[in-house]
Design an enzyme around this catalytic site. Structure first.
Site, short mmCIF file in Angstrom:
data_model
loop_
_atom_site.label_atom_id
_atom_site.label_comp_id
_atom_site.label_asym_id
_atom_site.label_seq_id
_atom_site.Cartn_x
_atom_site.Cartn_y
_atom_site.Cartn_z
N CYS A 3 39.71 50.55 6.15
CA CYS A 3 38.79 51.98 5.31
C CYS A 3 37.51 51.71 5.70
CB CYS A 3 39.31 51.84 3.82
SG CYS A 3 39.60 50.23 3.27
N1 LIG Z 1 44.29 49.84 0.13
C1 LIG Z 1 43.52 50.42 0.90
O1 LIG Z 1 42.38 51.04 0.72
C2 LIG Z 1 43.80 50.26 2.49
C3 LIG Z 1 44.74 49.18 2.90
N2 LIG Z 1 45.04 48.96 4.07
C4 LIG Z 1 45.85 47.87 4.50
O2 LIG Z 1 47.12 48.58 4.57
C5 LIG Z 1 47.99 47.45 4.23
C6 LIG Z 1 48.93 47.92 2.88
O3 LIG Z 1 47.95 47.90 1.74
P1 LIG Z 1 48.18 48.43 0.27
O4 LIG Z 1 49.09 49.44 0.33
O5 LIG Z 1 46.82 48.57 -0.11
O6 LIG Z 1 48.97 46.99 -0.43
P2 LIG Z 1 49.83 46.75 -1.60
O7 LIG Z 1 49.49 45.29 -2.00
O8 LIG Z 1 49.68 47.77 -2.52
O9 LIG Z 1 51.31 46.84 -0.94
C7 LIG Z 1 51.66 45.77 -0.23
C8 LIG Z 1 53.24 46.19 0.31
O10 LIG Z 1 53.73 45.14 1.22
C9 LIG Z 1 54.96 44.51 0.77
N3 LIG Z 1 54.99 43.15 0.89
C10 LIG Z 1 54.28 42.23 0.21
N4 LIG Z 1 54.59 41.05 0.85
C11 LIG Z 1 55.63 41.11 1.82
C12 LIG Z 1 56.46 40.20 2.41
N5 LIG Z 1 56.37 38.98 2.43
N6 LIG Z 1 57.40 41.00 3.19
C13 LIG Z 1 57.44 42.29 3.26
N7 LIG Z 1 56.88 43.07 2.58
C14 LIG Z 1 55.86 42.66 1.66
C15 LIG Z 1 54.99 44.82 -0.97
O11 LIG Z 1 56.47 45.11 -1.11
P3 LIG Z 1 57.31 44.52 -2.41
O12 LIG Z 1 56.52 45.29 -3.53
O13 LIG Z 1 58.62 45.11 -2.18
O14 LIG Z 1 56.83 43.06 -2.35
C16 LIG Z 1 54.23 46.16 -0.82
O15 LIG Z 1 54.92 47.48 -0.51
C17 LIG Z 1 47.33 46.20 4.07
O16 LIG Z 1 47.44 45.37 5.51
C18 LIG Z 1 45.91 46.60 3.90
O17 LIG Z 1 45.15 45.73 4.36
C19 LIG Z 1 44.09 49.51 5.16
C20 LIG Z 1 43.29 50.58 4.87
C21 LIG Z 1 43.05 50.88 3.35
C1 LIG Z 2 37.96 46.99 -2.37
C2 LIG Z 2 38.66 46.17 -1.66
O1 LIG Z 2 39.14 44.84 -1.92
N1 LIG Z 2 38.81 46.58 -0.43
C3 LIG Z 2 39.48 45.58 0.60
C4 LIG Z 2 39.65 46.48 1.87
C5 LIG Z 2 41.17 46.21 2.36
C6 LIG Z 2 41.40 46.85 3.55
O2 LIG Z 2 41.58 48.06 3.78
O3 LIG Z 2 41.41 45.90 4.56
P1 LIG Z 2 42.34 45.40 5.63
O4 LIG Z 2 43.20 46.66 5.97
O5 LIG Z 2 41.56 45.35 6.95
O6 LIG Z 2 43.17 44.12 5.31
C7 LIG Z 2 38.63 44.36 1.14
O7 LIG Z 2 37.59 44.34 0.94
O8 LIG Z 2 39.31 43.32 1.58
#
Ligand SMILES: NC(=O)C1=CN([C@@H]2O[C@H](COP(=O)(O)OP(=O)(O)OC[C@H]3O[C@@H](n4cnc5c(N)ncnc54)[C@H](OP(=O)(O)O)[C@@H]3O)[C@@H](O)[C@H]2O)C=CC1
Ligand SMILES: CC(=O)N[C@@H](CCC(=O)OP(=O)(O)O)C(=O)O
Length: 352
Positions: free
Chosen positions: A155
């Site tokens: 992000c």
């Molecule tokens: N949040 C953000 O703004 C952004 C996030 N990202 C990236 O996107 C990805 C997802 O982020 P986000 O949606 O915020 O994460 P969340 O923590 O909200 O969701 C994580 C998901 O991963 C699943 N999960 C966790 N552990 C396991 C495992 N061992 N095996 C299989 N599934 C698993 C969970 O499923 P369950 O509930 O079933 O365990 C859940 O659905 C991350 O890599 C993050 O860094 C990228 C850009 C922006």
């Molecule tokens: C507010 C906050 O905690 N933000 C996250 C951004 C996570 C993310 O998008 O990072 P990746 O997809 O590269 O893991 C952080 O700084 O780690």
């Protein structure tokens, strides 16, 4: 093909923040049929138990992750998982012919050693990682269109790179002077419980974290180096702010030509993004607000020059869960499928 010629798609990690945004977008997307939701601790639960307000739209149960099964049912798979899991799943899905969009950091780095230096892990998918395309359509549209595997950007890198790209590509700044001061809402940390993201901890407070060592630094530097044609280092400082969604990245850099004025730069930014439907360059003196991008796939960019310091200041806002994550992944899927880049993506914020 799924129902009425729609492409069958699945989401692994459907219970998380990225997952639920993908569900929202893909359920309303005219080109796809959402056929599979997968998870770990949520497996076996109806999606409507996790998100009751979406129950009338989504009659699917979260299933365990069985890669053979997923590949048999889906042509396109979104992996929305914590870092370090996608690289154990993508190879099987790719081998079975699926197109894969990974929202984690696993496939963002051309050089697998940079990934392991910052994220750890023991990887033996070097060739696959090298074949992945960085999912920032504004820079790599053509490569994404023919990709089988896309590593969707982080992000902060999305907001930062959209601010910096025209400047670096046209050689307008001294790259080493670039400073990125960025602020994110708490949803950037994901849905899993983390003490510092509790309302009682994050509310009424503003602070930096990951100073001089945040994992998004090498990701930003990789793309900046590609644009500049030589190795570039940047200073990146993220901050957590007491709101749920949105990122503001304010980028400062010294201009090579101190004679450039704001209107010159706005003209250059508009030309750079003339074919980019999701980037809106603002008129002189207008600076973006995070709420303008909320719920949309848009990035708004404001440009200013300070003639006293010869610096350009670029302000870039996105919704971290949309252009910063799920929206951008759908934008990439559109390109990979030969559809309009805008298909199925919201263009208007619900804020006034
Ligand atoms: N949040 C953000 O703004 C952004 C996030 N990202 C990236 O996107 C990805 C997802 O982020 P986000 O949606 O915020 O994460 P969340 O923590 O909200 O969701 C994580 C998901 O991963 C699943 N999960 C966790 N552990 C396991 C495992 N061992 N095996 C299989 N599934 C698993 C969970 O499923 P369950 O509930 O079933 O365990 C859940 O659905 C991350 O890599 C993050 O860094 C990228 C850009 C922006
Ligand atoms: C507010 C906050 O905690 N933000 C996250 C951004 C996570 C993310 O998008 O990072 P990746 O997809 O590269 O893991 C952080 O700084 O780690």
């Amino acid at each position: 093909m799924g129902d009425m010629g729609r492409v069958p798609v699945g989401i692994v990690g459907a219970s998380g923040y990225g997952g639920v945004q993908l569900v929202r977008l893909l359920k309303e997307h005219p080109g796809v049929e959402l056929v599979y939701l997968g998870g770990e601790s949520s497996a076996g639960k109806p999606f409507s138990d996790l998100y009751p307000h979406l129950g009338h739209q989504v009659d699917l149960t979260i299933e365990p992750i069985d890669l053979e099964q997923i590949a048999a049912r889906c042509q396109v798979v979104f992996l929305s998982l914590p870092n370090g899991l996608a690289y154990k799943m993508a190879p099987t899905l790719l081998e079975k012919g699926c197109k894969v969009l990974d929202l984690s950091a696993d496939y963002r780095f051309a050089d697998i050693e940079t990934y392991t230096a910052w994220y750890g892990g023991d990887r033996n998918d070097k060739a696959i990682a090298a074949s992945a395309i960085y999912g920032l359509p504004e820079l790599y549209r053509d490569r994404i269109a023919s990709a089988q595997l896309v590593g969707c950007p982080g992000c902060y890198p999305t907001a930062s790179l959209l601010a910096l790209s025209p400047l670096l590509k046209q050689g307008l700044i001294l790259p080493e002077t670039a400073i990125i001061d960025a602020k994110s809402g708490t949803s950037g940390g994901g849905r899993q419980a983390k003490t510092h993201l509790l309302l009682a901890e994050a509310d009424n407070s503003l602070g930096a974290y990951g100073v001089a060592r945040h994992r998004h630094t090498p990701e930003i530097e990789q793309i900046c180096s590609d644009l500049a044609g030589h190795e570039v280092t940047v200073q990146f400082t993220p901050h957590l702010i007491p709101m749920v969604r949105g990122i503001l990245a304010t980028v400062y850099a010294t201009l090579r030509d101190p004679g450039l004025v704001r209107e010159d730069l706005i003209t250059i930014f508009n030309a750079f993004y003339r074919n980019a439907p999701w980037v809106k360059v603002l008129a002189g003196g207008v600076y973006p607000q995070t709420k303008w991008a909320c719920g949309t796939n848009l990035c708004y960019i404001g440009v200013e020059v300070d003639p006293r310091t010869d610096r350009v200041i670029v302000m870039s806002v996105i919704d971290n869960l949309m252009k910063g994550q799920a929206g951008q992944a759908v934008q990439c899927m559109n390109l990979m499928s030969g559809w309009e880049e805008t298909l199925g993506l919201p263009q208007m914020s619900f804020y006034p």
